[in-house]
Design a protein around this motif. Structure first.
Motif, PDB file in Angstrom:
ATOM      1  N   LYS A 319       0.838  -1.189   0.000  1.00 58.99           N
ATOM      2  CA  LYS A 319       0.000   0.000   0.000  1.00 58.99           C
ATOM      3  C   LYS A 319       0.875   1.242   0.000  1.00 58.99           C
ATOM      4  CE  LYS A 319      -4.116  -1.902   2.232  1.00 58.99           C
ATOM      5  NZ  LYS A 319      -5.110  -1.744   3.325  1.00 58.99           N
ATOM      6  N   ALA A 320       0.433   2.261  -0.732  1.00 64.36           N
ATOM      7  CA  ALA A 320       1.137   3.539  -0.819  1.00 64.36           C
ATOM      8  C   ALA A 320       0.274   4.628  -0.196  1.00 64.36           C
ATOM      9  CB  ALA A 320       1.449   3.882  -2.274  1.00 64.36           C
ATOM     10  N   TYR A 321       0.888   5.442   0.688  1.00 62.91           N
ATOM     11  CA  TYR A 321       0.186   6.523   1.388  1.00 62.91           C
ATOM     12  C   TYR A 321       0.821   7.847   1.003  1.00 62.91           C
ATOM     13  CZ  TYR A 321      -1.965   2.927   4.288  1.00 62.91           C
ATOM     14  OH  TYR A 321      -2.676   1.837   4.724  1.00 62.91           O
ATOM     15  N   THR A 326      -1.745  11.931   3.846  1.00 61.82           N
ATOM     16  CA  THR A 326      -1.740  10.667   4.586  1.00 61.82           C
ATOM     17  C   THR A 326      -2.838   9.716   4.128  1.00 61.82           C
ATOM     18  OG1 THR A 326      -3.166  11.396   6.398  1.00 61.82           O
ATOM     19  CG2 THR A 326      -0.795  11.851   6.610  1.00 61.82           C
ATOM     20  N   GLU A 327      -3.401   9.944   2.947  1.00 60.49           N
ATOM     21  CA  GLU A 327      -4.429   9.063   2.404  1.00 60.49           C
ATOM     22  C   GLU A 327      -3.777   7.931   1.605  1.00 60.49           C
ATOM     23  OE1 GLU A 327      -7.568   9.126   3.011  1.00 60.49           O
ATOM     24  OE2 GLU A 327      -7.630  11.029   4.130  1.00 60.49           O
ATOM     25  N   CYS A 328      -4.501   6.813   1.513  1.00 59.52           N
ATOM     26  CA  CYS A 328      -4.011   5.672   0.740  1.00 59.52           C
ATOM     27  C   CYS A 328      -4.177   5.976  -0.760  1.00 59.52           C
ATOM     28  CB  CYS A 328      -4.758   4.404   1.124  1.00 59.52           C
ATOM     29  SG  CYS A 328      -4.202   2.937   0.248  1.00 59.52           S
ATOM     30  N   LEU A 329      -3.079   5.964  -1.502  1.00 53.56           N
ATOM     31  CA  LEU A 329      -3.130   6.262  -2.931  1.00 53.56           C
ATOM     32  C   LEU A 329      -3.543   5.052  -3.756  1.00 53.56           C
ATOM     33  CD1 LEU A 329       0.122   8.418  -3.263  1.00 53.56           C
ATOM     34  CD2 LEU A 329      -2.248   9.209  -3.038  1.00 53.56           C
ATOM     35  N   PHE A 330      -2.920   3.922  -3.491  1.00 54.43           N
ATOM     36  CA  PHE A 330      -3.250   2.702  -4.248  1.00 54.43           C
ATOM     37  C   PHE A 330      -2.711   1.498  -3.483  1.00 54.43           C
ATOM     38  CE2 PHE A 330       0.621   4.639  -5.926  1.00 54.43           C
ATOM     39  CZ  PHE A 330       1.551   3.632  -5.738  1.00 54.43           C
ATOM     40  N   ASN A 349      11.433   6.528 -10.303  1.00 59.25           N
ATOM     41  CA  ASN A 349      10.105   6.564  -9.673  1.00 59.25           C
ATOM     42  C   ASN A 349       9.413   5.202  -9.804  1.00 59.25           C
ATOM     43  OD1 ASN A 349       8.219   7.928  -8.122  1.00 59.25           O
ATOM     44  ND2 ASN A 349       7.039   8.616  -9.897  1.00 59.25           N
ATOM     45  N   MET A 350      10.146   4.153  -9.413  1.00 59.30           N
ATOM     46  CA  MET A 350       9.643   2.788  -9.528  1.00 59.30           C
ATOM     47  C   MET A 350       9.932   2.040  -8.223  1.00 59.30           C
ATOM     48  SD  MET A 350      10.790   1.669 -13.394  1.00 59.30           S
ATOM     49  CE  MET A 350       9.895   0.124 -13.261  1.00 59.30           C
ATOM     50  N   LEU A 365       5.157   3.990  -9.508  1.00 60.42           N
ATOM     51  CA  LEU A 365       4.570   4.514  -8.282  1.00 60.42           C
ATOM     52  C   LEU A 365       3.269   5.271  -8.532  1.00 60.42           C
ATOM     53  CD1 LEU A 365       7.714   5.629  -6.264  1.00 60.42           C
ATOM     54  CD2 LEU A 365       6.362   3.536  -6.091  1.00 60.42           C
ATOM     55  N   THR A 366       2.631   4.948  -9.627  1.00 56.04           N
ATOM     56  CA  THR A 366       1.256   5.401  -9.879  1.00 56.04           C
ATOM     57  C   THR A 366       0.266   4.260  -9.685  1.00 56.04           C
ATOM     58  OG1 THR A 366       1.565   4.933 -12.236  1.00 56.04           O
ATOM     59  CG2 THR A 366       2.007   7.186 -11.478  1.00 56.04           C
ATOM     60  N   GLY A 367       0.791   3.096  -9.278  1.00 64.95           N
ATOM     61  CA  GLY A 367      -0.071   1.957  -9.008  1.00 64.95           C
ATOM     62  C   GLY A 367      -0.211   0.993 -10.164  1.00 64.95           C
ATOM     63  N   VAL A 368       0.710   1.016 -11.133  1.00 60.30           N
ATOM     64  CA  VAL A 368       0.633   0.164 -12.319  1.00 60.30           C
ATOM     65  C   VAL A 368       1.792  -0.828 -12.285  1.00 60.30           C
ATOM     66  CG1 VAL A 368       0.621   0.098 -14.842  1.00 60.30           C
ATOM     67  CG2 VAL A 368      -0.458   2.007 -13.629  1.00 60.30           C
TER      68      VAL A 368
END
Length: 501
Positions: A319-321, A326-330, A349-350, A365-368
């Motif tokens: 999980k990424a915050y 402080t919200e969960c991004l993905f 950025n990986m 780090l965009t969730g892909v």
């Protein structure tokens, strides 16, 4: 008897004609008696040998009193027993003094003796490495710490200062300069003075330490009781504490004034820490921002990415915050086994992760998910300037492209004949890496695909810490050893001059 003789002498002489058996009749005839006594009559003794007055048997022989003899014998025995008791008491006293002296020597001088022993061993290792053609003779080994209690955590405060925490709750500062002595931080918390009377205040607390990091010569300590402590390396005391949860703190990541803590119950807590600019630094404010439930099980990894924080649970969920909201991004889910290693590439950025099932994944780090591949065995990851490096227990280094995961080359150490139980890989700078396999550390230049040196430490290597380009910290269970390898610095200078020319 003498009175009877006198009476008979005055009487008639016919008594002389009688034998000794007639003496009672003679005495009866003369009415001679002895009042209150008795008389024994012996037959005449006829001597057939001449006895001279000088005969030794005629001399007086005093009789020995048995009571006196027994008294003398008892006195001798008592004297002998007293001597034995004195001897035993002296031996017991000497034994007690020797034991107490040995204990005091052990308490006050054991660490110094172990340091000298490690230094001698390090010099011997250096000579062995030189004889084996591994490193230059100026390679230096210096035992920084040899503790009786195992090391729970270690962090590099600065190139001149190292901090370690032991399982018994001690915080120790180790100067890298050999001329300085280590310091110990007093872990008395600010509220402890009011809870205990002065005679009962402990010098340090036995609260166990599970996480340790540093910022601006201040140590950020995560305790097993859920408390966060801020300790000053300059004042050697606790500056502030934050106790917002009872769950133990297992990991801490600090970025500027933001602190992120992973707790044993699977939660992630964000906190704000502001320090003053003067020296020594003091805590201006310490407060909790938010406590988030990340997963149901404890977190295995907590890392800092360019714009977010990565939290990994033992259930393989990533999980990424967001570091600002402080919200969960993905959430990233591509592994079917717990993760064994995860690294962040701040340039590309990986994120790269590998699980115990030997599945290697690369994430944007965009969730892909960028790509994934299978490894032969479970590996450790490292990111250099050019490559993504996988390091396996058999000593093989596989170099891959970062964007597509294509295998570039494979390096192996011919001296490694069997798989290692514990492996570690760290990037020194650029494409220079150092790896550890059980008791051996090896320096690699991945660009030239060559081994710069190999050192046998003769103790299991638990972790490696990079101090600077030519100095690393080797951590074992109870030992910290500084290894200075000037060959690495010289090699980098030669490489830089070659590139410039």
């Amino acid at each position: 008897f003498f009175s009877v003789s006198r009476q008979l002498e005055n009487s008639r002489d016919d008594y002389r004609k009688h034998t000794f058996k007639s003496w009672p009749a003679v005495m009866g005839a003369y009415n001679v008696s002895l009042s209150g006594s008795y008389t024994t009559f012996l037959p005449p003794i006829v001597l057939t040998k001449s006895i001279f007055p000088s005969e030794p048997s005629l001399s007086f022989q005093p009789t020995v009193d048995e009571a006196v003899t027994e008294k003398v014998d008892i006195s001798y025995r008592v004297s002998w027993l007293e001597k034995q008791i004195v001897l035993y008491l002296a031996l017991c006293s000497i034994t007690v003094f020797v034991m107490v002296g040995g204990f005091l020597l052990y308490i006050f001088f054991w660490d110094e003796w172990q340091k000298k022993k490690e230094e001698r061993k390090s010099r011997a290792h250096s000579r062995d490495a030189l004889g084996a053609g591994g490193l230059h003779s100026d390679t230096a080994f210096r035992s920084l710490a040899n503790l009786r209690s195992p090391i729970a955590a270690c962090t590099i405060v600065s190139p001149s200062l190292i901090a370690s925490a032991t399982v018994d709750g001690r915080l120790i500062l180790w100067p890298t300069a050999s001329s300085r002595q280590p310091d110990q931080i007093n872990r008395m918390r600010p509220g402890d003075e009011q809870l205990q009377p002065p005679p009962l205040r402990p010098r340090r607390s036995a609260r166990h330490i599970w996480a340790l990091t540093s910022r601006h010569f201040c140590l950020i300590v995560g305790c097993a009781d859920g408390c966060l402590e801020i300790a000053s390396c300059e004042q050697l005391r606790i500056l502030a504490t934050l106790h917002s949860s009872k769950a133990s703190i297992t990991n801490i990541v600090a970025r500027a004034s933001l602190l992120v803590m992973a707790r044993v119950d699977g939660s992630v807590e964000f906190a704000s820490l502001e320090l003053t600019a003067e020296t020594p630094s003091t805590v201006r404010s310490l407060s909790s921002i938010r406590l988030i439930r990340c997963c149901r099980e404890p977190l295995a990894f907590l890392l800092s990415a360019p714009l977010c924080f990565i939290a990994v649970g033992v259930d393989s969920m990533i999980k990424a915050y967001d570091s600002r909201s402080t919200e969960c991004l993905f959430s990233l889910l591509a592994h079917n086994a717990p993760l064994s290693s995860i690294k962040i590439d701040h340039v590309e950025n990986m994120a790269f992760s590998v699980c115990e099932a030997a599945v290697l994944c690369a994430w944007n780090l965009t969730g892909v998910l960028a790509w994934s591949t299978d490894c032969v065995t479970n590996v450790e990851l490292a990111i250099t300037t050019t490559f993504l490096v996988t390091f396996s227990p058999d000593g093989r280094l596989v170099l891959r492209e970062k964007k597509f995961g294509k295998k570039q080359s494979e390096l192996s150490n011919q001296r490694q004949t069997k798989p290692a139980n514990k492996i570690t890989i760290r990037v020194i700078s650029g494409d220079l890496v150092v790896v550890s396999l059980d008791e051996t550390i090896v320096f690699w230049d991945l660009q030239k695909q060559a081994i710069l040196g190999e050192i046998d430490m003769e103790f299991p290597v638990y972790c490696l810490h990079i101090i600077n380009e030519s100095t690393i910290l080797v951590q074992s269970t109870q030992t910290l050893v500084i290894v200075e390898v000037p060959i690495v610095t010289r090699y980098r200078r030669e490489l830089s001059s070659t590139r410039d020319s």
